[in-house]
Scaffold this motif. Structure first.
Motif, PDB file in Angstrom:
ATOM      1  N   ALA A 122      51.065  48.787  45.585  1.00 16.99           N
ATOM      2  CA  ALA A 122      51.617  47.468  45.885  1.00 16.99           C
ATOM      3  C   ALA A 122      52.777  47.555  46.865  1.00 16.99           C
ATOM      4  O   ALA A 122      52.967  46.657  47.697  1.00 16.99           O
TER       5      ALA A 122
ATOM      6  N   PHE B 169      43.159  43.194  49.038  1.00 14.30           N
ATOM      7  CA  PHE B 169      43.312  44.533  48.474  1.00 14.30           C
ATOM      8  C   PHE B 169      42.022  44.882  47.746  1.00 14.30           C
ATOM      9  O   PHE B 169      41.637  44.211  46.789  1.00 14.30           O
TER      10      PHE B 169
ATOM     11  N   ARG C  93      42.797  40.192  45.382  1.00 12.18           N
ATOM     12  CA  ARG C  93      42.420  41.503  44.839  1.00 12.18           C
ATOM     13  C   ARG C  93      40.925  41.530  44.524  1.00 12.18           C
ATOM     14  O   ARG C  93      40.394  40.599  43.927  1.00 12.18           O
TER      15      ARG C  93
ATOM     16  N   VAL D  47      48.159  37.993  48.103  1.00  6.41           N
ATOM     17  CA  VAL D  47      47.244  39.121  47.946  1.00  6.41           C
ATOM     18  C   VAL D  47      46.018  38.686  47.154  1.00  6.41           C
ATOM     19  O   VAL D  47      46.124  38.202  46.027  1.00  6.41           O
TER      20      VAL D  47
ATOM     21  N   LEU E  12      50.826  43.331  42.470  1.00  4.29           N
ATOM     22  CA  LEU E  12      49.803  42.706  43.304  1.00  4.29           C
ATOM     23  C   LEU E  12      49.367  41.376  42.708  1.00  4.29           C
ATOM     24  O   LEU E  12      49.182  40.391  43.421  1.00  4.29           O
TER      25      LEU E  12
END
Length: 111
Positions: free
Chosen positions: A64, A82, A103, A101, A95
């Motif tokens: 992160a 990510f 994920r 972000v 995160l």
């Protein structure tokens, strides 16, 4: 795919087609725990991978931190995607708490 920290220039390694197609369109940073940074750059370059950045993180260090640093240098409304094959990495609280972000848990060979 360089499991167990082996150099991608030794043995048989591959690039995931799905990830390559995304990297062809968007600036892509590779964040790895594999210590063979120069070999990874060579491997990716030889396959036409456009690399925006490469960072090797220590085993206990949060990925992160690097994501946050890249976002800090980007435009204020930038979003990072990510992608990792580790549930622990994808669920990192830093995160998860960052609204910039997205994920994704990437699982090879799962249809």
């Amino acid at each position: 795919s360089t499991r167990t920290g082996v150099s991608p220039l030794i043995g048989s390694h591959s690039l995931d087609a799905e990830l390559i197609s995304v990297a062809a369109v968007h600036p892509t940073h590779v964040l790895t725990r594999n210590q063979h940074a120069n070999e990874i750059r060579t491997f990716l370059s030889a396959r036409g991978f456009r690399l925006a950045g490469l960072c090797v993180t220590a085993k206990k260090e949060s990925k992160a931190k690097y994501v946050e640093e890249v976002l800090a240098r980007a435009s204020p409304h930038a979003t990072a995607v990510f992608v990792d094959d580790s549930l622990a990495e994808v669920c990192d609280p830093r995160l998860a708490a960052n609204e910039h972000v997205m994920r994704i848990l990437f699982q090879r060979g799962v249809g």
